[in-house]
Write a protein that holds these residues in place. Structure first.
Motif, PDB file in Angstrom:
ATOM      1  N   UNK A   1       0.999  -6.786 -14.124  1.00  0.00           N
ATOM      2  CA  UNK A   1      -0.361  -7.175 -13.799  1.00  0.00           C
ATOM      3  C   UNK A   1      -0.431  -7.725 -12.371  1.00  0.00           C
ATOM      4  N   UNK A   2       0.546  -8.562 -12.021  1.00  0.00           N
ATOM      5  CA  UNK A   2       0.562  -9.102 -10.653  1.00  0.00           C
ATOM      6  C   UNK A   2       0.633  -7.980  -9.640  1.00  0.00           C
ATOM      7  N   UNK A   3       1.528  -7.026  -9.921  1.00  0.00           N
ATOM      8  CA  UNK A   3       1.673  -5.901  -9.005  1.00  0.00           C
ATOM      9  C   UNK A   3       0.358  -5.151  -8.859  1.00  0.00           C
ATOM     10  N   UNK A   4      -0.303  -4.936  -9.997  1.00  0.00           N
ATOM     11  CA  UNK A   4      -1.563  -4.211  -9.968  1.00  0.00           C
ATOM     12  C   UNK A   4      -2.621  -4.930  -9.160  1.00  0.00           C
ATOM     13  N   UNK A   5      -2.759  -6.222  -9.404  1.00  0.00           N
ATOM     14  CA  UNK A   5      -3.778  -6.990  -8.687  1.00  0.00           C
ATOM     15  C   UNK A   5      -3.457  -7.017  -7.195  1.00  0.00           C
ATOM     16  N   UNK A   6      -2.176  -7.213  -6.894  1.00  0.00           N
ATOM     17  CA  UNK A   6      -1.785  -7.262  -5.490  1.00  0.00           C
ATOM     18  C   UNK A   6      -2.111  -5.951  -4.800  1.00  0.00           C
ATOM     19  N   UNK A   7      -1.832  -4.862  -5.495  1.00  0.00           N
ATOM     20  CA  UNK A   7      -2.102  -3.545  -4.906  1.00  0.00           C
ATOM     21  C   UNK A   7      -3.599  -3.365  -4.679  1.00  0.00           C
ATOM     22  N   UNK A   8      -4.383  -3.928  -5.544  1.00  0.00           N
ATOM     23  CA  UNK A   8      -5.814  -3.686  -5.471  1.00  0.00           C
ATOM     24  C   UNK A   8      -6.529  -4.580  -4.453  1.00  0.00           C
ATOM     25  N   UNK A   9      -6.173  -5.842  -4.446  1.00  0.00           N
ATOM     26  CA  UNK A   9      -6.924  -6.748  -3.564  1.00  0.00           C
ATOM     27  C   UNK A   9      -6.116  -7.191  -2.359  1.00  0.00           C
ATOM     28  N   UNK A  10      -4.804  -6.922  -2.372  1.00  0.00           N
ATOM     29  CA  UNK A  10      -3.956  -7.509  -1.347  1.00  0.00           C
ATOM     30  C   UNK A  10      -3.843  -6.711  -0.069  1.00  0.00           C
ATOM     31  N   UNK A  11      -4.711  -5.704   0.101  1.00  0.00           N
ATOM     32  CA  UNK A  11      -4.624  -4.942   1.357  1.00  0.00           C
ATOM     33  C   UNK A  11      -5.423  -5.683   2.412  1.00  0.00           C
ATOM     34  N   UNK A  12      -4.722  -6.556   3.085  1.00  0.00           N
ATOM     35  CA  UNK A  12      -5.369  -7.570   3.886  1.00  0.00           C
ATOM     36  C   UNK A  12      -6.451  -7.035   4.829  1.00  0.00           C
ATOM     37  N   UNK A  13      -6.145  -5.898   5.527  1.00  0.00           N
ATOM     38  CA  UNK A  13      -7.120  -5.425   6.532  1.00  0.00           C
ATOM     39  C   UNK A  13      -8.444  -5.082   5.880  1.00  0.00           C
ATOM     40  N   UNK A  14      -8.379  -4.448   4.701  1.00  0.00           N
ATOM     41  CA  UNK A  14      -9.630  -3.980   4.119  1.00  0.00           C
ATOM     42  C   UNK A  14     -10.329  -5.048   3.286  1.00  0.00           C
ATOM     43  N   UNK A  15      -9.573  -5.891   2.620  1.00  0.00           N
ATOM     44  CA  UNK A  15     -10.232  -6.854   1.735  1.00  0.00           C
ATOM     45  C   UNK A  15     -10.330  -8.245   2.334  1.00  0.00           C
ATOM     46  N   UNK A  16      -9.458  -8.536   3.279  1.00  0.00           N
ATOM     47  CA  UNK A  16      -9.450  -9.883   3.825  1.00  0.00           C
ATOM     48  C   UNK A  16      -8.668 -10.857   2.966  1.00  0.00           C
ATOM     49  N   UNK A  17      -7.985 -10.317   1.976  1.00  0.00           N
ATOM     50  CA  UNK A  17      -7.237 -11.216   1.101  1.00  0.00           C
ATOM     51  C   UNK A  17      -5.746 -11.085   1.361  1.00  0.00           C
ATOM     52  N   UNK A  18      -5.115 -12.219   1.544  1.00  0.00           N
ATOM     53  CA  UNK A  18      -3.698 -12.253   1.860  1.00  0.00           C
ATOM     54  C   UNK A  18      -2.977 -12.933   0.689  1.00  0.00           C
ATOM     55  N   UNK A  19      -2.231 -12.129  -0.070  1.00  0.00           N
ATOM     56  CA  UNK A  19      -1.495 -12.711  -1.197  1.00  0.00           C
ATOM     57  C   UNK A  19      -0.239 -13.369  -0.649  1.00  0.00           C
ATOM     58  N   UNK A  20      -0.228 -14.702  -0.672  1.00  0.00           N
ATOM     59  CA  UNK A  20       0.870 -15.429  -0.032  1.00  0.00           C
ATOM     60  C   UNK A  20       1.946 -15.868  -1.019  1.00  0.00           C
ATOM     61  N   UNK A  21       1.720 -15.659  -2.293  1.00  0.00           N
ATOM     62  CA  UNK A  21       2.748 -16.069  -3.243  1.00  0.00           C
ATOM     63  C   UNK A  21       2.431 -15.601  -4.643  1.00  0.00           C
ATOM     64  N   UNK A  22       3.492 -15.540  -5.467  1.00  0.00           N
ATOM     65  CA  UNK A  22       3.320 -15.177  -6.864  1.00  0.00           C
ATOM     66  C   UNK A  22       4.144 -16.131  -7.717  1.00  0.00           C
ATOM     67  N   UNK A  23       3.729 -16.320  -8.935  1.00  0.00           N
ATOM     68  CA  UNK A  23       4.502 -17.168  -9.845  1.00  0.00           C
ATOM     69  C   UNK A  23       4.305 -16.646 -11.258  1.00  0.00           C
ATOM     70  N   UNK A  24       5.314 -16.891 -12.100  1.00  0.00           N
ATOM     71  CA  UNK A  24       5.208 -16.346 -13.453  1.00  0.00           C
ATOM     72  C   UNK A  24       5.336 -17.396 -14.560  1.00  0.00           C
TER      73      UNK A  24
END
Lengths: 228, 488
Positions: A24-47
């Protein structure tokens, strides 16, 4: 979900993902974490709770996407132990992201200090939108959360301990009902002839009441009403 | 108590015995190819008193009448028969779930003994239903001593407590009457004068019997269960037993002439008991806790097994289907949605509430949503606030809501449809909203009946109102308002 995920141009938000499912983390990161297009920078993950508290304290993100069910105590425990970084102005804000339908889960994290709750079926676009709204200090109520809150605050069988906190104003109820009916903030503003800012302030007031409400039985009560 | 005595009457092994190892040496004889060793149980089927004779008959492969006759004969030999019977009754567990007389047994039919099961003759396990006073007294005896309900109820755990308590009262009364009757009998036989210990011994015997039978395994299992009424009755039985024993001992002492010393003896006994309690208390406690822990573990394992079974039945099958039909995105979505819905319901619905109110608004609208979602392949988000029982008006409203959802699914542009239902006091409000192009109800041609008849007309006919309006930023919203029927 669509590819057309786009944030507000020129804005960025630093985000930490907390979820015990790596997929799920991978999926969300792939979807929203494309910084140039979304403006979102995923700086960390935790489980789990431990790593979540640590990562959040280290990275000080703008928004934490927080799963409700986590090994080590759940999202509520993360919130409790992150109270330090949450409280200060401009501090870390939490958005609950869950598959859970159980009212006690949802109300629990909201009362624990999360600024909003969305389900995992949310589209990428809506999630990015929600993240930015949370980062701006607004609250994000999904229709379902609005339903939970309405139900919890509806017909009281016990006299409220604190009149101001334990009651929703007429306007707040209206706003919540419109959210539950699937209206966007813009639409609510149009419908009620108020500004979007006013809608936001109503929602924030509801959130505050929810978090400060004295009614201990809130959660239990909501559960007893067998919400969706 | 006498040790499990040798079987009465020389056991003549019967010839027809693939499944009847005639009374063999104690010990498992379950070699490959050999029929499983038949343990000795008291039979719950067509018994007269404790099922001893019947059980023995099955075990030995003898006609039950012979065994009974042996007991009766032995009774006249200084009452050995009674002692034997009592010993068996105590020592041999009852075989719940045992078959009635199997191939090993014999039944009396058509004037001759035939192997049961061989000739289509089966002993009627319900023979006990509808019999006379004697039969009922027998039941009372059985019930009093061991809380064994009659056969018909044996398979049903947790029988109606009202009936059970009524029977319990009857059982206790019967017990008292039995004791009085036996005493009277003893008196009449002038046993009292020659054997002054008969009374106290009898009391002690009955008391011990009462207490012992409570320690039956199945009884314990039920004790740990939550059935309050049963538990109370068991406690009452043990209490009565203890009282009887105490009374018997005191009577014994009095008869013996040491009645003056009763107080001292009591004190000493209490002191010893207290000492034993102090010494064994921790062990008993530990044992108790271990028992609890084990029970918890067992319940957990059961729960896990149930979850595993559910996931296997539903989720795994759906995933398999999805893999097979991966080229059909619509079907995949439909399957996934249906599965998600089902799993959610299973995981998050409070069970008690669901069972208590099977037919309520929330339940019904969930069904409607599921149906429309599946049929039209459009996701529907349902939010339901409050709940109420269904009535005719609400049923009509649900039909109208269904129509509105179908419309929203068909013409709503394929986006998610939002449904919001709210019960506030007597008013039930349902909103159905889509994000489609929207339409003006006034421009709909006269011959289109969907909205006008199925939604607006239906609501009107049932005393409600329906409004169809364009949503602020595109899309259509249908609002259905209905007052609940007056009587609750």
């Amino acid at each position: 979900m669509t590819d057309a995920v786009a944030g507000t141009p020129g804005r960025t938000a630093r985000v930490v993902l907390v979820d015990d499912h790596r997929m799920f983390r991978t999926g969300v990161r792939a979807e929203i974490g494309r910084t140039e297009s979304t403006g979102i920078d995923v700086v960390g993950e935790a489980d789990d709770v431990e790593s979540a508290v640590r990562v959040v304290a280290e990275t000080r993100p703008d928004v934490v996407l927080l799963d409700v069910h986590l090994p080590g105590g759940g999202g509520v425990e993360v919130l409790r132990r992150s109270a330090g970084v949450m409280g200060e102005p401009g501090g870390v804000k939490f958005l609950a992201l869950s598959v859970s339908d159980a009212a006690e889960d949802v109300i629990g994290v909201i009362r624990g200090g999360a600024r909003g709750y969305v389900t995992k079926t949310i589209t990428g676009t809506d999630l990015v939108d929600a993240i930015f709204r949370i980062a701006d200090g607004d609250a994000v109520f999904s229709p379902r959360l609005a339903g939970f809150v309405l139900d919890a605050f509806a017909a009281t069988d016990t006299p409220p301990v604190d009149e101001d906190l334990d009651r929703l104003t007429q306007r707040e109820r209206e706003v919540l009902r419109l959210i539950a009916r699937g209206y966007a903030y813009k639409e609510i503003a149009k419908q009620l002839f108020i500004s979007v800012k006013t809608v936001e302030s109503h929602v924030s007031a509801v959130l505050r009441k929810l978090q400060l409400s004295n009614r201990h039985e809130l959660t239990r009560w909501a559960t007893a009403r067998r919400l969706v | 108590m006498a040790s499990p005595a040798p079987e009465p009457a020389d056991s003549a092994p019967t010839a027809d015995a693939p499944s009847s190892p005639a009374d063999g040496p104690e010990g498992p004889r379950t070699g490959p190819g050999r029929p499983p060793y038949r343990k000795l149980y008291r039979s719950p089927h067509s018994r007269m008193l404790g099922g001893v004779a019947h059980g023995l008959a099955v075990h030995l492969g003898l006609p039950v009448t012979w065994v009974r006759a042996a007991f009766v004969l032995l009774f006249f030999a200084n009452g050995i028969g009674v002692l034997l019977y009592a010993a068996f009754w105590f020592v041999v567990p009852i075989g719940i779930g045992e078959p009635a007389l199997g191939a090993a047994g014999w039944v009396w039919a058509n004037g001759q003994f035939v192997p049961a099961g061989a000739s289509g003759v089966t002993p009627d396990p319900l023979r006990k239903a509808g019999r006379g006073r004697v039969g009922r007294l027998r039941d009372l005896l059985q019930g009093t001593f061991q809380g064994e309900p009659v056969i018909a109820e044996q398979a049903v755990p947790g029988e109606p407590s009202a009936a059970a308590s009524r029977r319990n009262a009857g059982q206790l009364a019967a017990l008292l009457m039995l004791v009085i009757g036996v005493m009277w009998l003893l008196n009449a036989l002038h046993l009292q004068s020659s054997q002054p210990y008969a009374w106290p011994l009898l009391a002690i015997g009955v008391g011990v019997a009462l207490v012992w039978r409570q320690a039956d395994d199945s009884r314990w299992a039920r004790w740990f269960g939550l059935a309050g009424a049963r538990r109370r009755s068991a406690v009452a039985r043990v209490g009565a037993g203890v009282l009887l024993v105490a009374a018997g001992i005191i009577g014994f002492l009095v008869v013996e002439g040491t009645g003056n010393g009763v107080g001292a003896v009591l004190e000493a006994s209490i002191a010893v008991l207290a000492g034993v309690l102090v010494l064994t208390g921790p062990y008993a406690l530990r044992l108790w806790q271990d028992l609890g822990a084990e029970r918890t573990a067992r319940i957990r394992a059961q729960e896990r097994a149930e979850i595993a079974a559910h996931i296997h039945d539903s989720v795994l099958h759906t995933l398999t289907l999805i893999q097979r039909r991966s080229e059909d995105p619509k079907e995949v979505q439909r399957l996934a949605r249906a599965q998600e819905r089902e799993l959610r319901l299973w995981l998050y619905r409070p069970e008690a509430a669901a069972e208590a109110a099977p037919d309520t608004l929330a339940e019904r609208i969930r069904e409607v949503v599921a149906e429309v979602e599946d049929r039209h392949g459009v996701p529907i988000e349902l939010v339901c606030v409050g709940d109420c029982p269904m009535d005719e008006r609400i049923a009509a409203q649900m039909q109208a809501a269904r129509e509105a959802m179908v419309n929203a699914a068909k013409y709503g542009g394929g986006g998610p449809v939002q449904v919001y239902a709210e019960v506030e006091g007597r008013t039930v409000l349902v909103f159905v909203r889509d994000h489609g192009p929207g339409f003006d109800p006034d421009t709909v041609p006269e011959d289109r009946m969907g909205v006008r008849e199925s939604i607006i007309g239906r609501m009107k006919r049932n005393g409600g109102t329906a409004r169809v309006r364009p949503a602020p930023d595109g899309g259509t919203e249908v609002e259905l308002e209905m007052e609940r029927a007056a009587d609750d």
